[in-house]
Design an enzyme around this catalytic site. Structure first.
Site, PDB file in Angstrom:
ATOM      1  N   ASP A 129      65.925   1.569 -70.222  1.00  0.00           N
ATOM      2  CA  ASP A 129      64.801   2.514 -70.350  1.00  0.00           C
ATOM      3  C   ASP A 129      63.562   2.015 -69.627  1.00  0.00           C
ATOM      4  OD1 ASP A 129      66.360   4.009 -72.295  1.00  0.00           O
ATOM      5  OD2 ASP A 129      65.910   2.371 -73.664  1.00  0.00           O
TER       6      ASP A 129
ATOM      7  N   SER B 106      57.984   1.425 -68.449  1.00  0.00           N
ATOM      8  CA  SER B 106      58.620   1.563 -69.742  1.00  0.00           C
ATOM      9  C   SER B 106      58.713   3.056 -69.996  1.00  0.00           C
ATOM     10  CB  SER B 106      57.768   0.886 -70.804  1.00  0.00           C
ATOM     11  OG  SER B 106      58.262   1.216 -72.069  1.00  0.00           O
ATOM     12  N   ARG B 107      59.952   3.568 -70.064  1.00  0.00           N
ATOM     13  CA  ARG B 107      60.089   5.023 -70.112  1.00  0.00           C
ATOM     14  C   ARG B 107      59.923   5.600 -71.505  1.00  0.00           C
ATOM     15  NH1 ARG B 107      64.421   3.631 -66.679  1.00  0.00           N
ATOM     16  NH2 ARG B 107      63.609   3.559 -64.558  1.00  0.00           N
ATOM     17  N   VAL B 108      60.064   4.787 -72.535  1.00  0.00           N
ATOM     18  CA  VAL B 108      59.961   5.362 -73.875  1.00  0.00           C
ATOM     19  C   VAL B 108      58.929   4.663 -74.762  1.00  0.00           C
ATOM     20  CG1 VAL B 108      62.291   6.301 -73.948  1.00  0.00           C
ATOM     21  CG2 VAL B 108      61.917   3.961 -74.663  1.00  0.00           C
TER      22      VAL B 108
END
Ligand SMILES: Nc1ncnc2c1ncn2[C@@H]1O[C@H](COP(=O)(O)OP(=O)(O)OP(=O)(O)O)[C@@H](O)[C@H]1O
Ligand SMILES: [Mg+2]
Length: 501
Positions: free
Chosen positions: A340, A365-367
């Site tokens: 992620d 950081s995608r989440v």
């Protein structure tokens, strides 16, 4: 003398043979055809399942790795030198298992669960298969809680959430392991269980690591799984899966777990070695075709469980080593696409003394943003811009061109941002302290300071939050609200701190 009826007898025998066949339990025992390099070719286990545990003489265990038309390939664990041609191999009809449970906390074990420390045998209450299905979508929840690393540049710019998979990627000796270890150290008193899986490292490095965890009072909530470079590639291959099962046990008990795979490049190499020995066809960079599945099925086991399942989580920090910064090689691209987000460590930054050498531009950081404290969002919003415009202006300065007042100010802000984000090994900064520091920077309370004063102020903030009365009040408010509500109190504290720099 009665005449022998040949037909009748042969019919009888025929019948016996047919009945006999029906009685037999189908091939639960096979025999070793050949054995070498920790791998046995076994004949007669036609009912074997992939990943099955099989038992051999001398307490040697095997894992069914290859299913072929007339034989199965088994990877061996234990005293494999004692296995010879013709030995019996007993099928168990169950997937290869490892011990899990509280008994492992504070211990250093090999991927089979055998102790590697001198603390005696491990009596664990439970075994779990090393290969388990990842949780389905319905069993999962959104990532909504932060996992603080204590490292400013991560917590501010690439925040990690509980249940996230964040890759740490960079060349050798750029500080990858240090980030992972500091994140473990920062979980003390935070009710997070840590599993550190060492794959293909030196035993001496692991001994040092364990000593460090002990000194920092972090060993009691940590399990270290070690398959060192001195061990067979079979153990290296198994290590991350058994680490994942150990972590899953705790997650399924509703706990938050942090697992580190250090590193998956070496894991891929061990898998390639096994696959070549098994004569599997090889593809790009001589890796077998399923090397993506090797890591996707591992990393899919991290995540956050739904409330119904107890709300536990596994946060995974896999580490990958690149060659000369090449993130487009086979294994790096695979793992980047599975995770992620990534923390990209740059050689150049490391040698410039900008450490941790995390590249703000290439790390994402995608989440994690969804789980970040609101207070951090309030103050860290402009950091990335400050860094980007600093890099841009810096190149102008190198040409010696004159800068206008506004650009000078931006340059100074950028320089200070870089300075603030530097952090020494094992120097962990609390969330509250980070928030106050970034607030002071953003609101101009650091504009008139030189570098030395700046560093003094950072230290004073960290100390003041626990030693000073206003500081303690502020710290309490921030950790309770997770948001800046009382700006007056915050600025009062900053003015107080500024008197000492
Ligand atoms: N933030 C930091 N400040 C100063 N020194 C650092 C920092 N981070 C790491 N180092 C130093 O850099 C060296 C390499 O660090 P580390 O072992 O974490 O790197 P690595 O990328 O894991 O290396 P390897 O490729 O050998 O696994 C160590 O001596 C460590 O003390
Ligand atoms: Mg390392």
């Amino acid at each position: 003398m009665a005449k022998i009826d040949v037909d009748q007898i042969s019919a009888l025998i025929q019948k016996q043979i047919e009945n006999y066949k029906e009685d037999v339990r189908l091939e639960s025992v096979g025999r070793v055809l050949s054995v070498a390099d920790g791998i046995a070719n076994v004949y007669g286990l036609s009912q074997a399942i992939l990943g099955e545990l099989v038992e051999l003489p001398n307490n040697v265990k095997g894992l069914v790795f290859n299913l072929e038309q007339y034989s199965v390939g088994v990877i061996l664990f234990g005293r494999t030198e004692l296995i010879k041609e013709g030995d019996y191999v007993r099928s168990t009809k169950k997937i290869f298992e490892v011990p899990v449970g509280d008994a492992l906390l504070g211990r250093v074990i090999d991927p089979l669960g055998n102790p590697l420390d001198l603390k005696g045998t491990i009596v664990s209450e439970k075994m779990l298969p090393v290969e388990r299905m990842a949780k389905s979508i319905m069993d999962r929840d959104f990532i909504n809680e932060p996992l603080h690393t204590g490292i400013k540049v991560i917590d501010a710019l690439v925040p990690i959430g509980k249940g996230q998979r964040e890759l740490i990627i960079g060349d050798r000796q750029t500080g990858k392991t240090t980030i992972a270890i500091d994140t473990i150290l920062n979980q003390r008193d935070k009710n997070v269980i840590c599993v550190y899986v060492a794959i293909g490292q030196k035993d001496s490095s692991i001994a040092n690591l364990v000593k460090l965890l002990q000194i920092k009072d972090a060993l009691h909530y940590t399990v270290v799984v070690n398959a060192s470079a001195a061990k067979e590639s079979t153990l290296l291959y198994l290590a991350p899966y058994s680490g994942a099962s150990i972590a899953e046990y705790f997650m399924e008990k509703g706990k938050d777990v942090l697992i580190i795979y250090d590193d998956l490049s070496k894991h891929a190499v061990a898998y390639r070695e096994l696959s070549l020995l098994m004569k599997r066809p090889s593809g790009r960079e001589a890796y077998p075709g399923d090397v993506f599945y090797l890591h996707s099925r591992l990393l899919e086991r991290a995540g956050k469980l739904s409330k119904k399942l107890g709300g536990g989580s596994i946060t995974a920090l896999p580490i990958v080593e690149t060659q000369a910064g090449d993130i487009s090689a086979y294994i790096p691209t695979n793992i980047i696409s599975i995770t992620d987000g990534q923390l990209y460590l740059e050689n150049k930054l490391f040698y410039q003394g900008i450490r941790p050498a995390i590249s703000a531009g290439l790390s994402v950081s995608r989440v994690g943003g969804a789980a970040q404290w609101k207070a951090m969002k309030q103050v860290a919003g402009t950091l990335r811009i400050a860094l980007a415009s600093y890099r841009e202006l810096e190149s102008f300065v190198q040409f010696g061109s004159d800068l206008d007042q506004a650009s000078k100010k931006r340059l100074d802000r950028g320089r200070k941002t870089v300075e603030i984000l530097k952090q020494d090994v094992h120097e962990l900064i609390s969330m509250e302290s980070q928030i106050v520091t970034f607030y002071a920077l953003e609101n101009g309370f650091m504009d008139d300071l030189n570098l030395k004063q700046l560093n003094n102020m950072i230290d004073e903030i960290q100390q003041g939050l626990s030693l000073n009365a206003i500081g303690r009040q502020l710290k309490e408010a921030l950790s309770r609200d997770k948001e800046i509500k009382d700006r007056e109190l915050l600025e009062q504290f900053i003015h107080h701190v500024r008197r000492f720099v």
